[in-house]
Design a protein around this motif. Structure first.
Motif, PDB file in Angstrom:
ATOM      1  N   TRP A 192      -1.064  20.119  38.523  1.00  0.00           N
ATOM      2  CA  TRP A 192      -1.207  20.120  37.081  1.00  0.00           C
ATOM      3  C   TRP A 192      -0.458  18.974  36.416  1.00  0.00           C
ATOM      4  CZ3 TRP A 192      -4.975  22.970  35.355  1.00  0.00           C
ATOM      5  CH2 TRP A 192      -5.354  24.120  36.057  1.00  0.00           C
ATOM      6  N   ASN A 193      -0.012  18.017  37.183  1.00  0.00           N
ATOM      7  CA  ASN A 193       0.754  16.899  36.629  1.00  0.00           C
ATOM      8  C   ASN A 193      -0.198  15.810  36.119  1.00  0.00           C
ATOM      9  OD1 ASN A 193       3.059  15.426  35.952  1.00  0.00           O
ATOM     10  ND2 ASN A 193       3.052  14.361  37.920  1.00  0.00           N
ATOM     11  N   ALA A 197       3.495  24.567  34.364  1.00  0.00           N
ATOM     12  CA  ALA A 197       2.654  23.382  34.522  1.00  0.00           C
ATOM     13  C   ALA A 197       1.214  23.658  34.111  1.00  0.00           C
ATOM     14  CB  ALA A 197       2.693  22.893  35.974  1.00  0.00           C
ATOM     15  N   GLU A 198       0.748  24.882  34.345  1.00  0.00           N
ATOM     16  CA  GLU A 198      -0.628  25.261  34.018  1.00  0.00           C
ATOM     17  C   GLU A 198      -0.649  26.102  32.756  1.00  0.00           C
ATOM     18  OE1 GLU A 198      -4.263  28.086  35.769  1.00  0.00           O
ATOM     19  OE2 GLU A 198      -2.311  28.014  36.761  1.00  0.00           O
ATOM     20  N   ASN A 255      -3.147  28.675  31.204  1.00  0.00           N
ATOM     21  CA  ASN A 255      -4.355  29.468  31.401  1.00  0.00           C
ATOM     22  C   ASN A 255      -4.484  30.439  30.236  1.00  0.00           C
ATOM     23  OD1 ASN A 255      -6.477  31.071  32.166  1.00  0.00           O
ATOM     24  ND2 ASN A 255      -5.647  31.640  34.165  1.00  0.00           N
ATOM     25  N   GLN A 270     -11.265  27.282  29.787  1.00  0.00           N
ATOM     26  CA  GLN A 270     -10.763  27.136  31.144  1.00  0.00           C
ATOM     27  C   GLN A 270      -9.290  26.701  31.120  1.00  0.00           C
ATOM     28  OE1 GLN A 270     -12.375  27.629  34.170  1.00  0.00           O
ATOM     29  NE2 GLN A 270     -14.023  28.551  32.974  1.00  0.00           N
ATOM     30  N   PRO A 271      -8.571  26.901  32.219  1.00  0.00           N
ATOM     31  CA  PRO A 271      -7.186  26.430  32.273  1.00  0.00           C
ATOM     32  C   PRO A 271      -7.097  24.915  32.137  1.00  0.00           C
ATOM     33  CG  PRO A 271      -7.624  27.975  34.066  1.00  0.00           C
ATOM     34  CD  PRO A 271      -8.946  27.633  33.445  1.00  0.00           C
ATOM     35  N   THR A 272      -6.008  24.465  31.599  1.00  0.00           N
ATOM     36  CA  THR A 272      -5.703  23.043  31.558  1.00  0.00           C
ATOM     37  C   THR A 272      -4.228  22.883  31.885  1.00  0.00           C
ATOM     38  OG1 THR A 272      -5.899  21.016  30.254  1.00  0.00           O
ATOM     39  CG2 THR A 272      -5.144  22.988  29.086  1.00  0.00           C
ATOM     40  N   SER A 273      -3.754  21.665  31.884  1.00  0.00           N
ATOM     41  CA  SER A 273      -2.338  21.453  32.179  1.00  0.00           C
ATOM     42  C   SER A 273      -1.523  21.497  30.898  1.00  0.00           C
ATOM     43  CB  SER A 273      -2.137  20.101  32.873  1.00  0.00           C
ATOM     44  OG  SER A 273      -2.324  19.034  31.969  1.00  0.00           O
TER      45      SER A 273
END
Length: 280
Positions: A4-5, A94-95, A97, A160-163
């Protein structure tokens, strides 16, 4: 954590070039690109650095996102100004969601703020679309725009998940009023990544003036606000007149461009005409 970096800088530097390389390698033909929202920001940033343009035939940018200083969505503004992204990174997250426990708690915190109505999440994020969010109505005799089944399908798969880093970068874009690379928050970190104390700016006026582009934006869009789009168009004022087409749709908001019941007639037919070389 390492997965997720990334922020939208990495989409500019790695994801778009990989997509273009693959499509160009498979077809051997220059590409007609269509982007919406974040897909316009990454494209504009790439074009400004001379990336992708040798493989590109033309680009259609719907609800173009570059500057975000006039974004009117209450939910987005509170998120951008809360520095929650930076705080999340401090706590080792880091994530992000939205459907997870931490993400859900964060959204609840935002939605509990005065003036934020999350009963219709699409409207809270994108503005009042032409059919007033999830309500399917006939708008002045026109079948427009979002119906309940479309929105339900959208919410089954999105967001959706992102960082966290990407959220931080977007928040920086809102707060700072410039289109720039990710700010690591410390001069020494920025020096390490960029050789400069402050992140470099994406100079959108450097986009090749002969690149055919079609921009379509809406008068009811609270993310891609009219004033911010006009700022973008000012950056493009030196563009070749016969290479830039601009469409303004008074009643359209952000989601109408991708889920509108009349988007085929209002938007997509115009995109196809543009791709076929008809200046609009």
């Amino acid at each position: 954590m390492a997965f997720w970096n990334w922020s939208w800088d990495e989409l500019v530097s790695f994801e778009l070039p990989a997509l273009f390389d693959y499509v160009y390698g498979q077809t051997g033909q220059k590409i007609n690109y269509v982007g919406h929202s974040l897909g316009t920001l990454t494209a504009l940033a790439s074009f400004s650095e001379g990336k992708l343009v040798n493989q590109l035939k033309s680009a259609a940018l719907l609800s173009p996102i570059a500057y975000l200083s006039h974004m009117k969505t209450a939910l987005g503004n509170i998120a951008a100004k809360s520095f929650v992204g930076e705080i999340g990174r401090l706590f080792g997250l880091a994530e992000f969601n939205p459907k997870g426990a931490a993400g859900g708690a964060f959204l609840k915190f935002l939605c509990d703020n005065p003036g934020v109505d999350c009963s219709d999440l699409v409207t809270a994020l994108t503005g009042t679309n032409s059919c007033n969010g999830t309500n399917f109505v006939f708008n002045q005799g026109k079948n427009c725009c979002l119906n309940s089944s479309t929105v339900d399908l959208f919410l089954m798969n999105e967001p959706q998940p992102t960082s966290i880093m990407n959220m931080v970068h977007l928040s920086q874009t809102v707060r700072n009023g410039v289109v720039a690379k990710y700010n690591y928050g410390r001069h020494d970190y920025n020096l390490m990544h960029y050789g400069e104390a402050m992140p470099p700016i994406y100079n959108l006026s450097n986009i090749p003036h002969d690149l055919p582009m079609f921009l379509s934006y809406g008068g009811q869009d609270t993310l891609s606000d009219v004033l911010d789009v006009k700022h973008l168009l000012d950056d493009l004022k030196s563009h070749d007149v016969d290479k830039l087409s601009v469409q303004f749709i008074k009643d359209y908001a952000h989601a109408d461009f991708i889920m509108g019941g009349n988007a085929k007639d209002v938007v997509y037919n115009q995109v196809v005409k543009f791709f076929n070389g008809q200046h609009l």
